[in-house]
Design an enzyme around this catalytic site. Structure first.
Site, PDB file in Angstrom:
ATOM      1  N   LYS A 265     -57.228  47.450 -59.208  1.00  0.00           N
ATOM      2  CA  LYS A 265     -58.010  46.539 -60.068  1.00  0.00           C
ATOM      3  C   LYS A 265     -58.529  47.300 -61.299  1.00  0.00           C
ATOM      4  O   LYS A 265     -57.880  48.248 -61.734  1.00  0.00           O
ATOM      5  CB  LYS A 265     -59.142  45.880 -59.263  1.00  0.00           C
TER       6      LYS A 265
ATOM      7  N   ASN B  51     -53.852  48.046 -54.906  1.00  0.00           N
ATOM      8  CA  ASN B  51     -54.288  47.370 -56.127  1.00  0.00           C
ATOM      9  C   ASN B  51     -55.614  47.993 -56.562  1.00  0.00           C
ATOM     10  O   ASN B  51     -56.659  47.725 -55.978  1.00  0.00           O
ATOM     11  CB  ASN B  51     -54.459  45.870 -55.820  1.00  0.00           C
TER      12      ASN B  51
ATOM     13  N   GLY C  53     -62.421  41.593 -50.953  1.00  0.00           N
ATOM     14  CA  GLY C  53     -63.547  42.419 -51.398  1.00  0.00           C
ATOM     15  C   GLY C  53     -64.840  42.194 -50.650  1.00  0.00           C
ATOM     16  O   GLY C  53     -65.897  42.636 -51.096  1.00  0.00           O
TER      17      GLY C  53
ATOM     18  N   HIS D  71     -53.021  36.839 -58.904  1.00  0.00           N
ATOM     19  CA  HIS D  71     -54.124  37.231 -58.010  1.00  0.00           C
ATOM     20  C   HIS D  71     -55.259  36.218 -58.164  1.00  0.00           C
ATOM     21  O   HIS D  71     -55.488  35.684 -59.260  1.00  0.00           O
ATOM     22  CB  HIS D  71     -54.601  38.640 -58.379  1.00  0.00           C
TER      23      HIS D  71
ATOM     24  N   GLU E 235     -53.659  35.883 -49.410  1.00  0.00           N
ATOM     25  CA  GLU E 235     -54.975  36.494 -49.570  1.00  0.00           C
ATOM     26  C   GLU E 235     -56.072  35.425 -49.470  1.00  0.00           C
ATOM     27  O   GLU E 235     -56.367  34.757 -50.468  1.00  0.00           O
ATOM     28  CB  GLU E 235     -55.072  37.201 -50.917  1.00  0.00           C
TER      29      GLU E 235
ATOM     30  N   SER F  25     -59.734  42.791 -47.467  1.00  0.00           N
ATOM     31  CA  SER F  25     -60.548  43.702 -46.653  1.00  0.00           C
ATOM     32  C   SER F  25     -59.738  44.471 -45.602  1.00  0.00           C
ATOM     33  O   SER F  25     -60.224  44.717 -44.498  1.00  0.00           O
ATOM     34  CB  SER F  25     -61.712  42.946 -46.013  1.00  0.00           C
TER      35      SER F  25
HETATM   36  P1  PGA Z   1     -59.828  44.113 -50.959  1.00  0.00           P
HETATM   37  O1  PGA Z   1     -59.032  43.272 -52.071  1.00  0.00           O
HETATM   38  O2  PGA Z   1     -58.831  44.997 -50.250  1.00  0.00           O
HETATM   39  O3  PGA Z   1     -60.842  44.876 -51.722  1.00  0.00           O
HETATM   40  O4  PGA Z   1     -60.422  43.099 -50.035  1.00  0.00           O
HETATM   41  C1  PGA Z   1     -57.757  42.801 -51.822  1.00  0.00           C
HETATM   42  C2  PGA Z   1     -57.161  42.216 -53.073  1.00  0.00           C
HETATM   43  O5  PGA Z   1     -57.902  41.685 -53.894  1.00  0.00           O
HETATM   44  O6  PGA Z   1     -55.940  42.290 -53.263  1.00  0.00           O
END
Ligand code: PGA
Length: 233
Positions: free
Chosen positions: A10, A8, A162, A96, A156, A192
């Site tokens: 983003k 993803n 993040g 999400h 999640e 993460s």
């Molecule tokens: P991350 O985000 O891998 O940066 O923790 C995961 C997500 O938001 O799907």
């Protein structure tokens, strides 16, 4: 069952960075295990850039990070499932937590998006957390789904997205076992995930990973693939 690895991006990566990512991926010539399905979800405007890569790699699929819950029509700014299907999109991340929090998406709104995705044979990847998985899954379980279609869920935890602080794999397993009692769908973990911890989450109740930060550089994404290849071969 397949193992899924979903990237993803983003709202990240410029066109130049996307080109670099694709170059890095191609140069690696990495073998991908037959049971591993890779899904790349760039920003809408970069879908086109990925088409040549998707066309040459059978194991690689194109995904989006959202789509409209509405049909085509006078809905300024919306992007329909129908038009995305025409662009070769096979998967859509829906609901999400960032969309739920920042854009006030509700379980009901996510359900509308799931319906549109299914109508155009795009596989939904519905994101849930500890607070909403029961109610979201209950709503989705009421849908009539064609035999060959699947809906994927991604667990999640908010504290792990993040932050660099992935949830403890044992805790993830505990929650995913509870979720599995409510659905037969494949279930991913996201939050993460990085090359070091990725395989720790691949348990019988967890069918893959949703990765954002560690997918932004082809190198670290390739490392995750390598480690999963080793684990599932
Ligand atoms: P991350 O985000 O891998 O940066 O923790 C995961 C997500 O938001 O799907």
């Amino acid at each position: 069952m397949k193992t899924y690895l979903v990237a993803n991006f983003k709202a990240n990566l410029t066109e130049k960075e996307v080109k670099k990512w694709i170059g890095g991926f191609q140069d690696s010539n990495l073998e991908i295990m037959p049971d591993l399905e890779l899904v790349i979800c760039p920003a809408f405007i970069h879908l086109d850039e990925f088409k040549p890569l998707i066309n040459t790699h059978k194991k690689l699929k194109l995904g989006v990070q959202d789509l409209s819950g509405l049909r085509k029509g006078a809905f300024t700014g919306e992007i329909t499932a129908q038009s995305l299907k025409n662009e070769g999109v096979a998967y859509a991340i829906l609901g999400h937590s960032e969309r739920r929090r920042l854009f006030k998406e509700t379980n009901q709104r996510v359900l509308e998006k799931v319906k549109q995705a299914l109508k155009y044979k795009i596989t939904p990847i519905v994101c849930v957390d500890k607070n909403n998985f029961s109610s979201q899954i209950k709503l989705i379980n009421q849908l009539k789904i064609a035999k060959q279609q699947i809906i994927i869920f991604a667990y999640e935890p908010l504290s792990a997205i993040g932050t660099g602080q992935a949830e403890n794999p044992r805790e993830v397993e505990k929650i995913t076992l509870i979720i599995k009692k409510q659905t037969n769908s494949p279930l991913l973990y996201g939050g993460s995930v990085n090359p070091k911890n990725a395989v720790l989450f691949l348990k019988p109740s967890i069918n893959g990973l949703l990765v954002a930060t560690a997918s932004l550089k082809a190198k670290s994404f390739l490392e995750i693939i390598k480690n999963i290849n080793e684990k599932i071969k």
